[in-house]
Design an enzyme around this catalytic site. Sequence first.
Site, short mmCIF file in Angstrom:
data_model
loop_
_atom_site.label_atom_id
_atom_site.label_comp_id
_atom_site.label_asym_id
_atom_site.label_seq_id
_atom_site.Cartn_x
_atom_site.Cartn_y
_atom_site.Cartn_z
NE ARG A 103 -3.84 2.29 0.57
CZ ARG A 103 -4.08 3.05 -0.49
NH1 ARG A 103 -3.66 2.70 -1.69
NH2 ARG A 103 -4.78 4.16 -0.36
NE ARG A 167 1.53 -2.60 -6.41
CZ ARG A 167 0.88 -3.74 -6.15
NH1 ARG A 167 1.50 -4.91 -6.14
NH2 ARG A 167 -0.40 -3.70 -5.88
CB SER A 259 8.96 34.89 10.36
OG SER A 259 9.53 35.26 11.59
CE LYS A 265 13.23 34.48 7.43
NZ LYS A 265 13.80 33.52 8.40
CG ASN A 267 10.94 31.54 6.79
OD1 ASN A 267 11.98 32.11 6.49
ND2 ASN A 267 10.31 31.74 7.93
NE ARG A 298 10.57 -15.54 14.45
CZ ARG A 298 10.00 -16.71 14.63
NH1 ARG A 298 9.85 -17.18 15.85
NH2 ARG A 298 9.58 -17.43 13.60
#
Lengths: 438, 438, 438, 438
Positions: A103, A167, A259, A265, A267, A298
């Site tokens: 998935r 996949r 900001s 700003k 960003n 294991r």
Amino acid sequence: MRSATSDRAWLQAMLDVEAALAAAEAKAGLIPEEAAAAIADTCHADRFDVDAIGRATVASGTPVVPLVRALTDAVPEEAARYVHWGATTQDVVDTAAMLLSRRGLDLLVEDLGCVAERCAELAEEHRATLMPGRTLLQQALPISFGLKVAGWLVATADARDRLAELRRRGLAVQLGGAAGTLASLGPRGVDVLHQLSAELDLPEPPLPWHAHRGRVAEIGAALGVAAGVMGKIALDVALMAQTEVAEVAEPSGPGRGGSSALPHKRNPVGAVEVSACVRRVEALVGGLLGAMTQEHERAAGAWQAEWETLPEAFRLTAGAVDRIREVLDGLQVFTGRMRANLELTHGLLMSEHVVMVLAERVGRPQARDLVDAACLRAVDAGRPLREELLADPAVASQLSPAEVDAALDPAGYLGSADAFIDRALAAYRARSGGSEVR
Amino acid sequence: MRSATSDRAWLQAMLDVEAALAAAEAKAGLIPEEAAAAIADTCHADRFDVDAIGRATVASGTPVVPLVRALTDAVPEEAARYVHWGATTQDVVDTAAMLLSRRGLDLLVEDLGCVAERCAELAEEHRATLMPGRTLLQQALPISFGLKVAGWLVATADARDRLAELRRRGLAVQLGGAAGTLASLGPRGVDVLHQLSAELDLPEPPLPWHAHRGRVAEIGAALGVAAGVMGKIALDVALMAQTEVAEVAEPSGPGRGGSSALPHKRNPVGAVEVSACVRRVEALVGGLLGAMTQEHERAAGAWQAEWETLPEAFRLTAGAVDRIREVLDGLQVFTGRMRANLELTHGLLMSEHVVMVLAERVGRPQARDLVDAACLRAVDAGRPLREELLADPAVASQLSPAEVDAALDPAGYLGSADAFIDRALAAYRARSGGSEVR
Amino acid sequence: MRSATSDRAWLQAMLDVEAALAAAEAKAGLIPEEAAAAIADTCHADRFDVDAIGRATVASGTPVVPLVRALTDAVPEEAARYVHWGATTQDVVDTAAMLLSRRGLDLLVEDLGCVAERCAELAEEHRATLMPGRTLLQQALPISFGLKVAGWLVATADARDRLAELRRRGLAVQLGGAAGTLASLGPRGVDVLHQLSAELDLPEPPLPWHAHRGRVAEIGAALGVAAGVMGKIALDVALMAQTEVAEVAEPSGPGRGGSSALPHKRNPVGAVEVSACVRRVEALVGGLLGAMTQEHERAAGAWQAEWETLPEAFRLTAGAVDRIREVLDGLQVFTGRMRANLELTHGLLMSEHVVMVLAERVGRPQARDLVDAACLRAVDAGRPLREELLADPAVASQLSPAEVDAALDPAGYLGSADAFIDRALAAYRARSGGSEVR
Amino acid sequence: MRSATSDRAWLQAMLDVEAALAAAEAKAGLIPEEAAAAIADTCHADRFDVDAIGRATVASGTPVVPLVRALTDAVPEEAARYVHWGATTQDVVDTAAMLLSRRGLDLLVEDLGCVAERCAELAEEHRATLMPGRTLLQQALPISFGLKVAGWLVATADARDRLAELRRRGLAVQLGGAAGTLASLGPRGVDVLHQLSAELDLPEPPLPWHAHRGRVAEIGAALGVAAGVMGKIALDVALMAQTEVAEVAEPSGPGRGGSSALPHKRNPVGAVEVSACVRRVEALVGGLLGAMTQEHERAAGAWQAEWETLPEAFRLTAGAVDRIREVLDGLQVFTGRMRANLELTHGLLMSEHVVMVLAERVGRPQARDLVDAACLRAVDAGRPLREELLADPAVASQLSPAEVDAALDPAGYLGSADAFIDRALAAYRARSGGSEVR
């Protein structure tokens, strides 16, 4: 992706394995079909208490013990004895991890496809948008923004294809019983393995792979590579978004990149989050690779270390891909600034071209010497390279002012940029058209 | 592998790139054929001073600058100007790295093939050699040593196939010039790229990949996975070789595994070295993955961090593969001790089988309760499980002594072990027969 | 550092351990003083064939076996039996590693001290050199270059102090014999351990630490932190050296930063090499941390993985420190460009200050709203913030043009930058004056 | 630890920082005392919606923006404008991280103290419990279980001391404002920093450390080392608990170590979980070290990558410590089996001692040859070493049967084991008595 790797998704995946196992065993004649049907009817996560099973997992050190207990309690009495028949904890955990990975890979392949598609658009759109190519963070030669994005495209499509391949062929059912012999299924072990693979539509491995984790490490590495590609794009965006470069800006909007203290700003918050995700993915992938060395039939720790690491790697990779998609979807491209940045060095950026042109007249060594000297004078005097070139009789005697101007024109020195964009787009279209990734 | 990744091998690979570049450019009509021939004639590592170039590399921060200088000095004067025509440092370093990787992958594919072949022999030979299967370092159920080795086989063959696939499709010429446009080759860039790919027999990428390092990261990850498989085999060997387990010993001989102070020790020195190599490979691979985030058209550090890391990863992986081959070639297998270890728990190891057999009579829950109780009494009293089972009327009324004996016989509870060995061998033979790895 | 961690240095360190061991045992009365003296006389690396011992190391899996053999052959016959008396391979390797680490730490402490001293000079010199402070790669507020460097100073001095502390207290003799009991020394084991510590001037541990590697991991981590500090400085330099920023340049000179194709480039080669080193150190340190989980009384792989990793970590860290020193020693600082970059946003950079000033009149929320709006208009119209502020009556009614100018002056909004520089310098001077690191 | 690093704990820590900041600013005369008091009154996590703030964090990319908004809404109107006065996101996040780290370090120091105390008990108790010492997973020489545990003790106490030292001196307030100058606090920046340090009882750094992450990396590394020590203990336990070794078992009880299919198994579930935790911690620590290279005055990704990594490293380390405490508290030690394992090699384990004893008569080279030969014959013939030694006249002429028996007695060849235990206990008691770790 968060929901695809949530605790509930894990629980459902484990229930899917238990249901498919019962169905497979019924087909193999090991347990009654009614029992298998009853078990399948019960294997819905919403019939179970995710939190209670989570708490019991901490106590017992494995999620399967409490799950099997709860499932056994929930099925009709006559089916109870057939729950988890002949399987061991690892069979359920590993096969469920494969279901979740399938998935997760599907989601990533799709999202990376969106990123690639957006890159293809941008590469086409900005085929003629000139900007400086930069090496070691220094302007080197002109490129087109389309070429830069074409590089992103190829890398993204490669990463997508690798995930799609995993996949299709990298997953597998795990069914080995307590020690990998399926002894508890008597002579029907291989038959049940085959049926279980069919039930879950997962590849059937030659033998149980409980202690051979190349499969998980490869998924991890492919996530790491995909994340790395996103990291590269994010880094380019963040660097181009620098105040002094200002060639792109991330999409703006309420709550995006503001900001808390600096109103001006913009960003590059998307790129920043991608960079943070990518760093964390790489650390997790290193952990998965290091966990391949597992004991006997294991492992005593290395396997268990995978449990939260793999889904976290999926989540963070998906986060990075998702953010890059957002960033590219709304990316503001300031073509004027790109062009202006090309002029910052007053022609020095084009010196290689001048060397090449001059070399046709005087040979490369001398051409290089002449241009080096002109560059040095231009830097020292703070004057354009054009002037210094034309002021040198050794140059001026070989190249006319118009030839110098042509040599200094960025648009005239893009080499194969366009051809490369075409090739990248063609390769992408060819692969995307052909691969019917579900 | 050490010679395949030595300083001299690097030098020769870079010279091969320069020679092929000149040839490609001659074919593309960019430089005279005579110049290309003269350059090719000169591009032999034994004509250069490896150490001097090494020292100059440290000074200039790149091996290509001193190499090009030395090569230019070494070719006839009329060819000198055509050396390294239109290429940049990264073109030479990256393409040379691909040539070395091809050689390294070939060697690894071959060596892993030897390991796989030896595993196939051992799996067949020890198909009926019973031993305890162990999970979480506890004896769990009987398996055959052949099954254990069949697991090694599949993992080894998978790792080999992945490396072979990368050797076929994961490599690529790098040719981009100073900023990835091949501007210095004018309109012939793509043509030269095509010819260079043909000259070197390396795949031709859609566009330069100077700042997109998925290719290198994938090779690194595949090395990490291959090394991890070796690490798993080494761990199994070291654990089986423990004094208290004593199921295998590494090949002995002068200077192998002797202790400087303890004359009786038979140290699993091969497994120990493999484990050390594998840990170091994983760290290097993490570095390669983390180095994918590269700036613009050439990275300011991350690319340079690859230079020594990739060949070191090849060397250490090859070291691990080579040692495993040695260990398996001369592995001493003590089948008697394997069998004896099966008896250590006085039957407890077979309790699952007893549960299964008894479950057919009384249902699994009750069977489990009865066997659990018998196991507990057996442990407390230090008596064989057989006695405790037969002493319990609830059991004895269901199973005869002969049935109990049969239930406790390890050879009768191997499940699909043999079938899994067959499947592993068949898958291996099918792939190895079909794949004409060059 | 390269010579301090060379094969020859390793050999000498192991010989030093053997000599000191013999001396300690002579003092403890275990072996004759003459034998100890003879052994000491022989323990000079130039009396041995480093390459031959190297080759034998590969064969035997440990350097100590061939070394002891060669040493035994080289000493007078009557001393031969006392060579390596009662010691085991790990005693020699680990104690030699501590000697090399001590030398390596001394060198690093000294070199980091030079970097710190240079930072102190630069911080003082550039106390008033204004430049943009940048967060998330966006200009945020004005700072001084001196403040930036003061940050480097504190980080460098911290890393140096940590290494100096480890040099004083983090090292230790390792002496345990074959299994950590020193059984081969009979009742004199602790006495010999004590004497050996004295001979080598290394701390005496409570007991052998052969399988407890915190000591090595801590050294590795401290190297990683020191390298990380260099990486931060290098990154700042590389970013400031960008063509579009151009605030600093690395020292130039023949062979430094020239491009093989682009005559105009001034590549930040030092910063690039530092970045490459730092990435590789971090990978190695991760390996050392991961190698702490070691089996019983001597590990089967994890210990051996340390052997080349620790010296390589020293080498690469030293390389990073050394390069940073070079870079800072000759760093060109373009103060005019720093100042010019402050003007790039036409006042937006000062918006926080305007908010603060305006907030004193109208409260912060409203001030922020007004300034946000002015910033937005300034960006949209491409006009200076000053104009937009004064054009808004809600602002102009509160602040005079002079007050706006003052609010927009970077020099007036440096806050505690100077005080922080003073504190950094004071802390550095206090520590450096007091610590008599040998 | 889970609660100490929960989302709620983060929220409260950030609120504590906001409250302390307001108090500090009130003391510095920057904001009214009433406002500070009102803010402090509001800063209780239970007054806020943790989940809503979490969701807004995802949207805005930082937890501080929604927190400040919520806090501003929650305080009385006249205090609202003083919330978060002059601070920036990073100030709150980093200082809150320091508060959480302090709490985390306190908890770890305490828990590691419990582990150390338990080790001290076990070392004393098993001072005379003989068992095989094992190197490279081979029996080497006799040791005592007490000595093995004394090694655990020293390593655990060292890790605890390092964490305690970091708790005392490795933390620091972060307060720098938007770019590290505290410009928004005008001339009072340093004063507020000082007051804030006092309010929070956190060390006051010379200057803001927003982009210098040695502090965080050091904490991470110390967690990694502490986890590594737990990993070493867990590995020893898991190896000793192997079916074939059977020297210890983890505490049993309902739901602990039972297998879902194998009733007889006593899985070392505690050790397994510790091993899983440790692997994950090491990966995270590698991420923290790699994140030190941060851009300018605030990083574009590397800092953000720390946010979840550091608390996760605390959680996993605490999980490992907690599990080791459980394991050791209830550890079952099978002293008889330890002794029996000493006999497995029929005397070969004591060969070094025989060499030492014989060497006193015939010199070490000859003694080694004689014993080697006897060992070889003993192995080949499957007979006790004692017989082979006495059957060789060259030995029998030097050693009487009683002398041979004495040489073969494990109890007579423990060397300094007892002294080492004493030293370990003394060092531990001295440090623990002296350090008043709060």
